[in-house]
Each structure stands twice: as C-alpha cells, then as structure tokens.
Design a protein around this motif. Structure first.
Motif: not given
Length: 300
Positions: A154-162, A11-30
């Motif tokens: 769908k996972p993309f292992r190396n797609a974090w670079k241009t 989870p990530i911190q947004v102001g005073k709130y802790e919210v799901p990251c949206g990127r981990c396996y569990e968030c993607q499964s959700m």
C-alpha cells in the motif's frame, strides 16, 4: 537473489550485478503477483477456504495515538484469535492489518484454509472468538486474494520521514504535518502475517515434474519460467527460486541471461544501424520516457 530486471524501471547496481530495486511500481506489482500465485496454489490444495474481515467497534478500540488520533495495532488480539481457532480446526492462514482509506479505522483481512474439506467454518464460531467488533465471512475466490495482496504494498506518500522530523520541520503547515504523520503511523502499523510451517504455497515443491521443468528451463535459457494456475500466468515467486536453486546456480542463470540480453541488444542495434554505444544511449532515453509515462499515469 539475482533475477531478471525486465519489469523494474529503476534497477540498482550490486557489485557487478544489476538487480530490481524492489520499490518501484513494477517491482511492487511483481510482489503482489507472486503472493497471488502462492495463495491460489494453496487454495488449489486446500479449497475449503474463507475470507474474513475482523473489525473493532467503538467499545473495543485499541490504544489511540495522540499525534494522529488513530488506533495502534494490537497483535495479541489476532494472535489469540488464530490460536483459539486452531484449537477447533486444523488450518492455514494469511492476513493483513490495515487502515480504512476513508475512516482510518484499523481492521484485519484474514484468509483461512481449512485442511478438512468436509466441514464449514461457522460464522457463530468466528463471532465467539473475535469479541472486538463486526465480522464479515465469505468464500475465498481469486478476486478476494487479489484484494488482500494489494495491502502488501500500500503506498505511503509521506512515510519517508520520522515523526520527530516531521514535527520539527517548519516548511509544512500544521494540516500538511498531520497528513504526513498519519501516513507514517499507518505505515508503521500495517503488517501481514501468515502460516510458515510450511510456507504458503510450499506444496508446489512436492511436484517433482514441475520443479524439474523449472530448474531445467532456467539453467538452459537464463530465464526463470513463468508458472500457471487456473489459466493465468504468474512470474516464478522468489520463494521457489530460493528453494530450487543454489546461490551458484542463480549466479549462473544471471550470467547466461546477461549474455542473451547482450546478443539481443547487438541484434537490435544492427537493425537500427547503430553501434552498441549509440544503442545503449537510445535505450536509456527510452527507459526514461517509459518511467515518466508510468509516473504520470500513477499520479493521474
């Protein structure tokens, strides 16, 4: 949009709130589960539904990328197909454009719900409208829906670079660079498309009793209740949360959820004969071990 972080491992911190990251396996499964519910609800309302696979043959391949040898997505092809199909049938749809895991040949998976329950979607009509390659048509079922939702994340292992960053990086071998370029290209050309007026599964919002139960339960407990279809439980999709609750109500639910979580943590700390600070450290270690186990299982 503030929701419970129960499933998120980072989870990530947004102001005073802790919210799901949206990127981990569990968030993607959700996210996949949310879409599976919405499509199953759409199928319950419009049961005359089909699962189509639309491919390209060697004579109709789309433009080729010079760096990877793969073929680019041509959105006009699928847009024209859906437009012509809608001239014949009143329908709703959800589709994805993706690449085969082995052949890397691009193709579409398309779910079609016919509004008229008394007619069939003829294969001959689909073949007439899709002129680019092989077509497969089957009746839609839960397994096909889940098969389609897996392409949402769908996972993309190396797609974090241009592409240019990969080309200029001398750390990797030519073979590694090619694999990375393929991942980037596939990620940039994988997409989904769907009916939006109304949205997929929006018919649930017409069920006054169900909506009242969701709103009353969430405001009273600080948790969004799960929803059920065909005997299966699903997390309440964000689409419904945004439609049923105002931002102020979502904040209220989040604050109530925080209070109840603190009470639960204090109770657990008491049972373990710890103060709340010691318990927080204990939980942090437990979460880290959980993340390591999850990462190892995914890698394996």
């Amino acid at each position: 949009l503030f929701r419970s972080k129960k499933m998120c491992v980072r989870p990530i911190q947004v102001g005073k709130y802790e919210v799901p990251c949206g990127r981990c396996y569990e968030c993607q499964s959700m996210r996949r589960s949310e879409w599976a519910f919405r499509m199953q609800y759409e199928t319950m309302v419009n049961p005359n539904a089909y699962f189509l696979t639309l491919t390209y043959d060697d004579n109709n391949l789309t433009e080729q990328n010079s760096l990877t040898g793969l073929h680019k997505a041509n959105r006009k092809h699928i847009q024209d197909f859906i437009r012509e199909l809608r001239r014949v049938h009143s329908l709703r749809y959800f589709g994805v454009h993706e690449y085969g895991s082995i052949t890397k040949r691009n193709h579409y998976h398309l779910i079609v719900w016919l509004i008229n329950k008394d007619i069939n979607l003829e294969l001959a009509l689909v073949q007439k409208l899709w002129k680019f390659g092989f077509i497969e048509k089957t009746q839609l079922n839960s397994a096909r829906i889940h098969y389609c939702t897996k392409y949402l994340n769908k996972p993309f292992r190396n797609a974090w670079k241009t592409e240019q960053e990969i080309i200029d990086d001398n750390f990797y071998t030519l073979e590694q660079k090619k694999d990375m370029l393929i991942d980037v290209f596939v990620k940039n050309n994988t997409f989904n498309f769907m009916s939006t007026r109304p949205a997929i599964g929006a018919q649930l919002l017409d069920d006054v009793d169900t909506c009242k139960y969701i709103v009353d339960t969430a405001l009273a407990t600080g948790n969004y209740p799960p929803v059920y279809i065909n005997g299966r439980q699903f997390p309440l999709p964000r689409f419904y949360v945004k439609k049923l609750f105002s931002p102020a109500e979502r904040n209220q639910i989040y604050e109530l959820n925080l209070v109840k979580r603190r009470e639960q943590e204090e109770l657990k700390a008491t049972k373990l004969d710890m103060n709340i600070g010691e318990f927080a450290e204990h939980r942090q270690i437990s979460d880290q071990l959980k993340l390591e186990r999850l990462t190892k299982s995914i890698t394996n």
